[in-house]
Design an enzyme around this catalytic site. Sequence first.
Site, PDB file in Angstrom:
ATOM      1  CD  GLN A  72       9.678   3.240  -2.317  1.00 11.69           C
ATOM      2  OE1 GLN A  72      10.071   2.508  -3.218  1.00 11.69           O
ATOM      3  NE2 GLN A  72       8.424   3.619  -2.207  1.00 11.69           N
TER       4      GLN A  72
ATOM      5  CG  HIS B 112       1.041  -2.137  -5.725  1.00 10.56           C
ATOM      6  ND1 HIS B 112       2.166  -2.938  -5.678  1.00 10.56           N
ATOM      7  CD2 HIS B 112       1.482  -0.875  -5.457  1.00 10.56           C
ATOM      8  CE1 HIS B 112       3.234  -2.204  -5.413  1.00 10.56           C
ATOM      9  NE2 HIS B 112       2.835  -0.946  -5.272  1.00 10.56           N
TER      10      HIS B 112
ATOM     11  NE  ARG C  89       0.451   0.904   5.780  1.00  7.97           N
ATOM     12  CZ  ARG C  89       0.851   1.150   4.544  1.00  7.97           C
ATOM     13  NH1 ARG C  89       2.034   1.675   4.325  1.00  7.97           N
ATOM     14  NH2 ARG C  89       0.062   0.889   3.504  1.00  7.97           N
TER      15      ARG C  89
END
Length: 407
Positions: free
Chosen positions: A231, A124, A133
């Site tokens: 988020q 994950h 990223r």
Amino acid sequence: MIINIPENSDFSIYNIPFGIFSTLDGSPRAGVAVGEYILDLAATAQLNVFDFDTAVFEKETLNDFISLGKEITKKVRRDVQTWLQDENSVLAGKPGLFIKQSEAQMHLPVRIGDYTDFYSSIEHATNVGKMFRDPENALLPNWKHIPVGYHGRASSIAVSGEPIHRPKGQTIPNGADKPVFGPTQRLDFELEMGFVTGKNTALGESIATDGAEDYIFGLVLFNDWSARDIQKWEYVPLGPFLAKNFASHISPWIVTLEALEPFKVPGPSQEPEVLPYLKYHGNKNYDVNLEVAITPEGSGEQTVCRSNFKYMYWNMAQQLAHHTVNGCNINIGDLYGSGTISGKDEGSYGSMLELAWMGTKPLKMKDGSERKFILDGDTVIMRGYAKKDGKRVGFGEVSAKVLPAIK
């Protein structure tokens, strides 16, 4: 057998999980799941078969029962197993002690004082790192050295079956230079397991990996909902806040570590070598099959994920050792989420973020619709069970329907 237990029942004679239930004619009280029934422990106690203060079975949570210690809680489980298999036991001829699960309401099994969520699946974490990223350096430098975690909100943890409303918050539209406010457009589930602590420690004490299991009472299924767009905007620099604190759901039955003992397996190899306080001996992972299904409103259930708890890079003993190595105290009933559990193949990813790969690969549903994230009216259902040598120990399910945001 005193009562019939269907073949492949999650709640076999090998399980005997503890929970809190109520009926129309009674207050919340303790029970154990047996097949399709609940054995009422408060009523059983009236037979004078226990040698401790059984008022703990009449409480609205299991905290006081758990506080009696594993010597007692393990004996209660063993006694129930023995009685159920003896046609002449104290349970014989007393059908009133058994309540159909379908006729009972389940409650949060423990009073949760504190809640911690970890981030312990390497699959994950790698998937998320690739998306947000550098794909060539998906894991942050600290990830293989510490079980990364954060403290969450305990008050918004709900039991399976309670619906949730779509949360609202700030998001930043693509290309915009200022945020907007409104319901999340990227509501997601996270497939997790949670463990419940069964002993207190004092401030300043630490728990070693070799003794961690003495402090873990049992496990539950855990859906740690996320609002991905909220988020993304808020998590720098301090991490999740409104994107996570609106709701999490747990399954109502706590499966004890003793019931899961036969299903222990080795964990993945940890490289580089961890620091001494995180080293451990023996098998600390558990072979528990997990799955997630989505039921769109007015349509049929569709399984979207099949995973396994054994994939976890960081195990529970390491998580608890790291959590307390600085002297942080823990309490009975505290809840610890594993973090999203993903496997290596796409069908084992434990979140919609991964399954639909940030919305670029929508999932096709039976009713012809697509899912990038969870829609209003959807019910998300998680199930889990372990099976070996004819023994099956399951968790039942944790499910919740998503309702529209409150205006």
